[in-house]
Design a protein around this motif. Structure first.
Motif, PDB file in Angstrom:
ATOM      1  N   ALA A  83      77.131  47.134  78.631  1.00 31.75           N
ATOM      2  CA  ALA A  83      76.353  47.673  77.510  1.00 31.75           C
ATOM      3  C   ALA A  83      74.879  47.903  77.825  1.00 31.75           C
ATOM      4  O   ALA A  83      74.269  48.858  77.336  1.00 31.75           O
ATOM      5  N   LEU A  84      74.313  47.046  78.652  1.00 29.02           N
ATOM      6  CA  LEU A  84      72.870  47.078  78.860  1.00 29.02           C
ATOM      7  C   LEU A  84      72.342  48.413  79.393  1.00 29.02           C
ATOM      8  O   LEU A  84      71.286  48.879  78.937  1.00 29.02           O
ATOM      9  N   PRO A  85      73.031  49.054  80.326  1.00 30.39           N
ATOM     10  CA  PRO A  85      72.522  50.363  80.794  1.00 30.39           C
ATOM     11  C   PRO A  85      72.366  51.384  79.668  1.00 30.39           C
ATOM     12  O   PRO A  85      71.414  52.173  79.675  1.00 30.39           O
ATOM     13  N   HIS A  86      73.263  51.366  78.687  1.00 24.73           N
ATOM     14  CA  HIS A  86      73.182  52.310  77.575  1.00 24.73           C
ATOM     15  C   HIS A  86      72.050  51.962  76.611  1.00 24.73           C
ATOM     16  O   HIS A  86      71.495  52.834  75.949  1.00 24.73           O
ATOM     17  N   VAL A  87      71.717  50.672  76.549  1.00 28.55           N
ATOM     18  CA  VAL A  87      70.572  50.242  75.738  1.00 28.55           C
ATOM     19  C   VAL A  87      69.282  50.694  76.409  1.00 28.55           C
ATOM     20  O   VAL A  87      68.374  51.236  75.768  1.00 28.55           O
ATOM     21  N   ARG A  88      69.228  50.506  77.724  1.00 31.16           N
ATOM     22  CA  ARG A  88      68.008  50.820  78.476  1.00 31.16           C
ATOM     23  C   ARG A  88      67.690  52.320  78.454  1.00 31.16           C
ATOM     24  O   ARG A  88      66.516  52.700  78.464  1.00 31.16           O
ATOM     25  N   ASN A  89      68.720  53.170  78.409  1.00 34.32           N
ATOM     26  CA  ASN A  89      68.443  54.605  78.400  1.00 34.32           C
ATOM     27  C   ASN A  89      68.353  55.190  76.985  1.00 34.32           C
ATOM     28  O   ASN A  89      68.283  56.405  76.817  1.00 34.32           O
ATOM     29  N   GLY A  90      68.353  54.306  75.977  1.00 33.74           N
ATOM     30  CA  GLY A  90      68.141  54.748  74.607  1.00 33.74           C
ATOM     31  C   GLY A  90      69.365  55.266  73.878  1.00 33.74           C
ATOM     32  O   GLY A  90      69.259  55.751  72.747  1.00 33.74           O
ATOM     33  N   GLU A  91      70.556  55.116  74.475  1.00 36.23           N
ATOM     34  CA  GLU A  91      71.774  55.606  73.827  1.00 36.23           C
ATOM     35  C   GLU A  91      72.273  54.665  72.730  1.00 36.23           C
ATOM     36  O   GLU A  91      73.005  55.081  71.834  1.00 36.23           O
ATOM     37  N   LEU A  92      71.875  53.389  72.808  1.00 31.11           N
ATOM     38  CA  LEU A  92      72.313  52.396  71.834  1.00 31.11           C
ATOM     39  C   LEU A  92      71.163  51.495  71.432  1.00 31.11           C
ATOM     40  O   LEU A  92      70.176  51.354  72.169  1.00 31.11           O
ATOM     41  N   LYS A  93      71.309  50.852  70.274  1.00 33.16           N
ATOM     42  CA  LYS A  93      70.375  49.814  69.843  1.00 33.16           C
ATOM     43  C   LYS A  93      71.018  48.453  70.105  1.00 33.16           C
ATOM     44  O   LYS A  93      72.229  48.296  69.992  1.00 33.16           O
ATOM     45  N   VAL A  94      70.202  47.478  70.462  1.00 27.59           N
ATOM     46  CA  VAL A  94      70.694  46.118  70.642  1.00 27.59           C
ATOM     47  C   VAL A  94      69.930  45.203  69.691  1.00 27.59           C
ATOM     48  O   VAL A  94      68.714  45.315  69.545  1.00 27.59           O
ATOM     49  N   TYR A  95      70.663  44.309  69.015  1.00 27.31           N
ATOM     50  CA  TYR A  95      70.054  43.466  67.996  1.00 27.31           C
ATOM     51  C   TYR A  95      69.897  42.006  68.422  1.00 27.31           C
ATOM     52  O   TYR A  95      68.969  41.339  67.991  1.00 27.31           O
ATOM     53  N   ALA A  96      70.808  41.519  69.254  1.00 22.64           N
ATOM     54  CA  ALA A  96      70.720  40.124  69.702  1.00 22.64           C
ATOM     55  C   ALA A  96      71.793  39.863  70.742  1.00 22.64           C
ATOM     56  O   ALA A  96      72.731  40.645  70.918  1.00 22.64           O
ATOM     57  N   VAL A  97      71.658  38.737  71.431  1.00 24.29           N
ATOM     58  CA  VAL A  97      72.673  38.276  72.355  1.00 24.29           C
ATOM     59  C   VAL A  97      73.244  36.976  71.797  1.00 24.29           C
ATOM     60  O   VAL A  97      72.505  36.132  71.274  1.00 24.29           O
ATOM     61  N   THR A  98      74.561  36.812  71.869  1.00 21.00           N
ATOM     62  CA  THR A  98      75.220  35.652  71.260  1.00 21.00           C
ATOM     63  C   THR A  98      75.171  34.434  72.174  1.00 21.00           C
ATOM     64  O   THR A  98      76.189  33.785  72.437  1.00 21.00           O
ATOM     65  N   LEU A 124      75.525  45.414  69.167  1.00 19.03           N
ATOM     66  CA  LEU A 124      75.056  46.775  69.400  1.00 19.03           C
ATOM     67  C   LEU A 124      75.229  47.657  68.174  1.00 19.03           C
ATOM     68  O   LEU A 124      76.098  47.423  67.336  1.00 19.03           O
ATOM     69  N   GLY A 125      74.424  48.702  68.102  1.00 19.02           N
ATOM     70  CA  GLY A 125      74.543  49.697  67.050  1.00 19.02           C
ATOM     71  C   GLY A 125      74.289  51.084  67.611  1.00 19.02           C
ATOM     72  O   GLY A 125      73.646  51.236  68.658  1.00 19.02           O
ATOM     73  N   ARG A 126      74.812  52.087  66.952  1.00 26.38           N
ATOM     74  CA  ARG A 126      74.540  53.472  67.371  1.00 26.38           C
ATOM     75  C   ARG A 126      73.032  53.734  67.286  1.00 26.38           C
ATOM     76  O   ARG A 126      72.321  53.118  66.475  1.00 26.38           O
ATOM     77  N   SER A 127      72.557  54.657  68.074  1.00 23.09           N
ATOM     78  CA  SER A 127      71.116  54.881  68.170  1.00 23.09           C
ATOM     79  C   SER A 127      70.504  55.377  66.863  1.00 23.09           C
ATOM     80  O   SER A 127      69.315  55.145  66.617  1.00 23.09           O
TER      81      SER A 127
END
Length: 326
Positions: free
Chosen positions: A209-224, A129-132
């Motif tokens: 983490a996923l809810p924060h990605v879905r609402n645009g609060e965070l960026k997601v780069y990959a799943v391990t 994850l990364g900050r938006s």
């Protein structure tokens, strides 16, 4: 040894074995306690309760969750290691308690020798994850940004030896990047500061983490993970994103105390197998980002092999990075 003494010892041994077999045949005759090394309400606790609720159907007895926190899970695991080996107290262990802790903490028990594997329960890969406001839009761009900002980026962790910490160590090793670790007491405050932009990157479990990605609060780069998640098929795997060596799974499993009778282990394993085959259980676990192991991966031997392989992989990495308990 006289003939009389030998016969007496043989009779005593036979009686002991008979008593053990009878006890195993009667198992379970009372509630079973699953010791979970996390506070109630967290992702792992929720997963444990979903599985325990279904296990009681097969076992015919209540399966009670006991939350025992402290020492990065070592308090809970230690309690089970010291419990009677009758199958009525088992450990809801995971990658941290039964692999990583053995290299990080001075333990009063052996993570392998003092437990009997029952079954793997599920795999929880991590999201990168990364900050938006981070300029990187994919994993390769994230690596490039970190290379351009050595030792300036901040990575939040849940503490020394946590999944977020260990995953980041491997990430740095594979990419040659360097960033500063900021330890917190738990993942929740890390997430809060990442959303607020006070941190740059984080590794975290899917369910939180996923809810924060879905609402645009965070960026997601990959799943391990080796394959994409059923709950987030749009997120690429680390291999697809260009970093195949970063496959990491925070797996969860059940362990019993050392020398628990094989028939008891078999009954506990059968209850897990039934639970993981239940469509309702599977749907609930997958909605949390859990990857359910195949039937072949649910045997005690498969769990034993996994644990030993993980120790061979991670202990040298942790020791080379000089990761020690604070």
């Amino acid at each position: 040894m006289t003939t009389l003494t030998y016969l007496a010892c043989s009779i005593m041994a036979a009686a002991w074995l008979a008593a053990g077999n009878a006890s195993a045949k009667e198992f379970p005759s009372r509630p079973i306690t699953v010791v979970v090394p996390f506070a109630a309400g967290g992702p792992a606790d929720v997963q444990a309760r979903i599985i325990a609720e279904r296990m009681k159907v097969t076992l015919g007895q209540p399966v009670i969750i006991e939350n025992v926190v402290g020492g990065a899970g070592s308090v809970a695991a230690g309690k089970v290691a010291r419990s009677a080996n009758d199958g009525y107290t088992v450990s809801y262990g995971y990658w941290g308690t039964h692999v990583l802790n053995g290299a990080i903490y001075p333990l009063s028990y052996d993570v392998v020798q003092d437990f009997e594997p029952i079954s793997l329960l599920g795999n929880n890969p991590l999201l990168i994850l990364g900050r938006s406001s981070l300029p990187a839009e994919n994993l390769q761009q994230l690596v490039e940004w970190l290379e351009a900002n050595p030792d300036k980026a901040l990575q939040g962790t849940s503490g020394v030896g946590s999944a977020s910490h260990v995953a980041a160590i491997l990430f740095q090793h594979l990419t040659g990047t360097h960033f500063q670790f900021v330890p917190y007491r738990g993942a929740a405050p890390v997430m809060q500061d990442l959303i607020a932009g006070r941190l740059d990157v984080m590794f975290d479990q899917v369910s939180s983490a996923l809810p924060h990605v879905r609402n645009g609060e965070l960026k997601v780069y990959a799943v391990t993970a080796k394959k994409r998640l059923a709950s987030a098929p749009e997120v690429p795997t680390v291999e697809e994103a260009g970093l195949p060596g970063l496959q990491i799974s925070v797996w969860h499993a059940l362990f019993a105390p050392k020398a628990t009778p094989r028939p008891v282990i078999a009954k506990l394993n059968a209850a897990v197998v039934d639970a993981l085959a239940d469509p309702v259980v599977r749907e609930r676990l997958e909605s949390l980002g859990v990857q359910i192991p195949t039937r072949e991966q649910q045997t005690p031997q498969a769990l034993s092999d996994l644990q030993k392989a993980e120790i061979q992989k991670w202990w040298p990495i942790l020791k080379a990075a000089n990761v020690r308990a604070e």
